[in-house]
Design an enzyme around this catalytic site. Structure first.
Site, PDB file in Angstrom:
ATOM      1  N   ALA A 166       0.805  -1.225   0.000  1.00 18.10           N
ATOM      2  CA  ALA A 166       0.000   0.000   0.000  1.00 18.10           C
ATOM      3  C   ALA A 166       0.840   1.279   0.000  1.00 18.10           C
ATOM      4  O   ALA A 166       0.445   2.293  -0.572  1.00 18.10           O
ATOM      5  CB  ALA A 166      -0.928  -0.005   1.212  1.00 18.10           C
ATOM      6  N   HIS A 167       2.008   1.242   0.652  1.00 19.43           N
ATOM      7  CA  HIS A 167       2.749   2.504   0.807  1.00 19.43           C
ATOM      8  C   HIS A 167       3.373   3.002  -0.485  1.00 19.43           C
ATOM      9  O   HIS A 167       3.875   4.127  -0.542  1.00 19.43           O
ATOM     10  CB  HIS A 167       3.811   2.378   1.907  1.00 19.43           C
ATOM     11  N   CYS A 222      16.333   0.066  -0.251  1.00 21.21           N
ATOM     12  CA  CYS A 222      16.559  -1.016   0.711  1.00 21.21           C
ATOM     13  C   CYS A 222      18.004  -1.476   0.702  1.00 21.21           C
ATOM     14  O   CYS A 222      18.466  -2.095   1.642  1.00 21.21           O
ATOM     15  CB  CYS A 222      15.657  -2.192   0.400  1.00 21.21           C
TER      16      CYS A 222
END
Ligand code: PMP
Length: 381
Positions: free
Chosen positions: A198-199, A321
């Site tokens: 969702a983000h 990341c």
């Protein structure tokens, strides 16, 4: 601050916050409880599931809520592999999957699963010819992304779905970067399982979904009664409502995609014009509208990011990341880019909050800071 890192995450949309708040304050009961408040939570969950299904073109039963794309990817690969026939225990990944997904591939290989990686072409596209040659009767699953998080390149999903299905294998699609940026339809894409987070489209962090074609043989990886037994654990109801609201708010993505692509193209053209040693990777490929992956000569990405920080511009060195390390991007390596060029890789990712003024500011302020450094580079070589 000018935020040009939308592929890492996006700011919550005000409408998402508005949808989540009443759930956080008022609908806090457990949706598995039999009492009235529990049943209300169950209804809210069902409504959110129906919204997700409507926006993404699947059935409500095909939506499994998770904690995000990393979990969805794990559930899809481990779950579909465990559900595959004993003679089909090989998994194919592309070399340019998200770094967390490649860790999963390595963990599977270390545990004795047969794992293979199909290559990409120098342009960043999956090598379909090589992939086809690797598909045999022992392959359970092909796992690939819909769009690359670093280069933005859109992958040939429909073609790969046809190849995988013709070989009797399933296709798992990591659509984390795609969904929310370009129109998506579960049936049309032809994958058996699709991951999303969702983000990445202005929803909250820590919530996502796996869309799973009805009938696909998934063995659950966390046991419990929720999500029809496919993913145990009390549902993150505010997060799920936020995810559904974020999808609902996307509206017609075609216009927004065109707006963002135009801003991205003007950023690239302006930088290439002001700093001629600017090289944009995959510029001629079909890409995500807001993604620009480039280098300024051979200037180290750390130097460029420092200058951007001074200007209060947030960008990134490829995948957020894996940033912070000095390892060249595995995506650029897979494309055959030399390490000294890959170590100069800067990723700008524009999105819903990006304005023409943001782009004008970067084009006005950044070239004067980088030009002397690039001049030094030229005189040194
Ligand atoms: N896949 C891709 C392609 C991604 O870009 C990301 C997020 N960077 C993920 C998976 C993981 O998403 P999350 O961290 O929300 O689990």
């Amino acid at each position: 601050m000018i935020y040009l890192d939308h592929n890492a995450t996006t700011p919550l949309a005000p409408g998402v916050i508005a949808a989540m708040l009443p759930v956080m304050t008022g609908v806090w009961a457990n949706s598995s409880s039999q009492h009235g408040p529990g049943q209300e939570a169950k209804r809210v969950l069902a409504t959110a599931r129906a919204t997700v299904a409507r926006v993404l073109g699947c059935k409500p039963v095909e939506v499994i809520f998770t904690s995000g794309a990393t979990e969805s990817n794990h559930l899809a690969v481990r779950g579909l592999l465990a559900g595959a026939a004993p003679g089909r225990q090989r998994v194919l990944f592309s070399r340019v999957e998200h770094s967390a997904h490649l860790r999963l591939a390595k963990a599977l290989a270390a545990a004795g699963v047969e794992v293979d990686f199909f290559p990409v072409l120098p342009c960043g596209q999956l090598d379909l010819v090589a992939a086809k040659a690797m598909l045999g009767p022992d392959v359970a699953l092909v796992s690939m992304m819909a769009a690359n998080n670093e280069t933005g390149v859109l992958m040939p999903v429909a073609e790969m779905a046809d190849l995988a299905h013709a070989a009797g294998a399933l296709l798992h699609l990591d659509a984390t970067q795609f969904i929310g940026k370009l129109p998506f339809d579960f049936v049309h894409f032809g994958a058996d399982a699709v991951s999303l987070s969702a983000h990445k489209f202005r929803g909250p962090k820590g919530v996502g979904a796996l869309l799973l074609r009805q009938g696909a043989p998934l063995v659950p990886q966390s046991l419990g009664s929720q999500e029809r037994g496919r993913r145990g654990g009390t549902e993150n109801l505010p997060g799920i409502v936020g995810l559904a609201a974020a999808l609902d708010l996307l509206g017609d993505l075609a216009d927004e995609a065109a707006r963002v692509a135009q801003l991205r193209d003007s950023l690239e053209a302006g930088l290439q014009n002001a700093l001629p040693t600017t090289h944009v990777w995959c510029q001629s490929q079909a890409r995500l509208p807001g993604t620009s992956y480039l280098r300024f000569g051979h200037l180290s990405v750390d130097v460029v990011l420092q200058r951007l920080e001074r200007l209060h511009v947030a960008a990134s060195s490829g995948a957020a990341c894996s940033s912070g390390g000095s390892e060249p991007s595995h995506v650029l390596r897979a494309m055959g880019v030399p390490d000294d060029e890959a170590l100069a890789a800067v990723r700008f990712s524009l999105g819903a909050t990006t304005t023409p003024e943001d782009v004008a500011y970067v084009l006005r302020e950044l070239p004067p800071l980088l030009a002397p450094l690039l001049q030094d580079e030229l005189t040194l070589t």
